[in-house]
Design an enzyme around this catalytic site. Sequence first.
Site, PDB file in Angstrom:
ATOM      1  N   GLU A 137       0.823  -1.201   0.000  1.00  0.00           N
ATOM      2  CA  GLU A 137       0.000   0.000   0.000  1.00  0.00           C
ATOM      3  C   GLU A 137       0.867   1.266   0.000  1.00  0.00           C
ATOM      4  OE1 GLU A 137      -3.708   1.909   2.613  1.00  0.00           O
ATOM      5  OE2 GLU A 137      -2.286   0.551   3.571  1.00  0.00           O
ATOM      6  N   LYS A 181     -10.120   2.606  -2.027  1.00  0.00           N
ATOM      7  CA  LYS A 181     -10.275   2.036  -0.689  1.00  0.00           C
ATOM      8  C   LYS A 181     -11.578   2.505  -0.042  1.00  0.00           C
ATOM      9  CE  LYS A 181      -7.548   1.620   3.611  1.00  0.00           C
ATOM     10  NZ  LYS A 181      -6.228   1.948   4.199  1.00  0.00           N
ATOM     11  N   CYS A 233      -5.779  -2.733   2.508  1.00  0.00           N
ATOM     12  CA  CYS A 233      -5.454  -2.648   3.937  1.00  0.00           C
ATOM     13  C   CYS A 233      -6.669  -2.763   4.856  1.00  0.00           C
ATOM     14  CB  CYS A 233      -4.657  -1.384   4.215  1.00  0.00           C
ATOM     15  SG  CYS A 233      -3.702  -1.465   5.767  1.00  0.00           S
TER      16      CYS A 233
END
Length: 299
Positions: free
Chosen positions: A55, A128, A165
Amino acid sequence: MKQTCSAPQPPNLGGLKIGFLQQHNTADRVNNIERLCDGIRDLAKRGAELIVLQELHNSLYFCQVEDVNNFDLAEPIPGPSTDIYGRLAKECGVVLVTSLFERRAPGLYHNTAVVFEKDGTIAGKYRKMHIPDDPGYYEKFYFTPGDLGFQPIQTSLGRLGVLVCWDQWYPEAARLMALAGAEMLIYPTAIGWDPADTPDEQQRQRMAWQTVMRGHAVANGLPVVAVNRVGEEDGVPFWGTSFVCGPQGEIYYEASTDEEESIIVDIDMKRSEQVRRWWPFLRDRRIENYEKITKRYID
């Protein structure tokens, strides 16, 4: 950087060769990118077909502080970084999963994974969805939650369920990717320990992180690839432990907690079909009784 030739050998499963780079970043953004490019070329020469990066791999993990000057790190998509990684994907003939700080418009920014096809074109992107806000992870200051949904990205190597994540803790995200036809779950990651925590607590957190993703693999009958950064940044030690597991949660390879690594793992992409025949979780879902799953909490 550790390479497959010197690392413990993952099993050869006669399928897709997945490469990943577990890298320690510095404040020198240009050098970070140069090392990533060198690592991608090396993985491609060693036979990797799909390469996954960690990431926000171009820079330090800047979300440890709230500083408006850090927005200068963001860039449009397409933009300079997509030019670099697109050319590299074409040069190496690989499908490449990257993680970029996207400037969508003035004052509007996303944490965005961009997937490149073997010809260098952008196969798709994912913004995300779950944005944390914890000490040392002040991501809500920087990132607007994604608005592209949980949609797999079609590539020449299959449909990739790319998440990022904090998304990795949510079974809903993994399930929706699976229901949309993802053939693999991929998690670019940046996570580490709070130095104030005891060693036992640190290990509990690290193993919970891996366990929840292995659970997504089992519950959905899909392989999982999670790539974390390593090394200390502004006092936070990132715990590495990048790993690849199969559709029963079986670990094919687990990286170290404190070393850079460059690894290729061979995955049999046809195995998911057989595992889902043994464990038909999708068949037995009681979808007529799940309407309350969209509630924040059931009082």
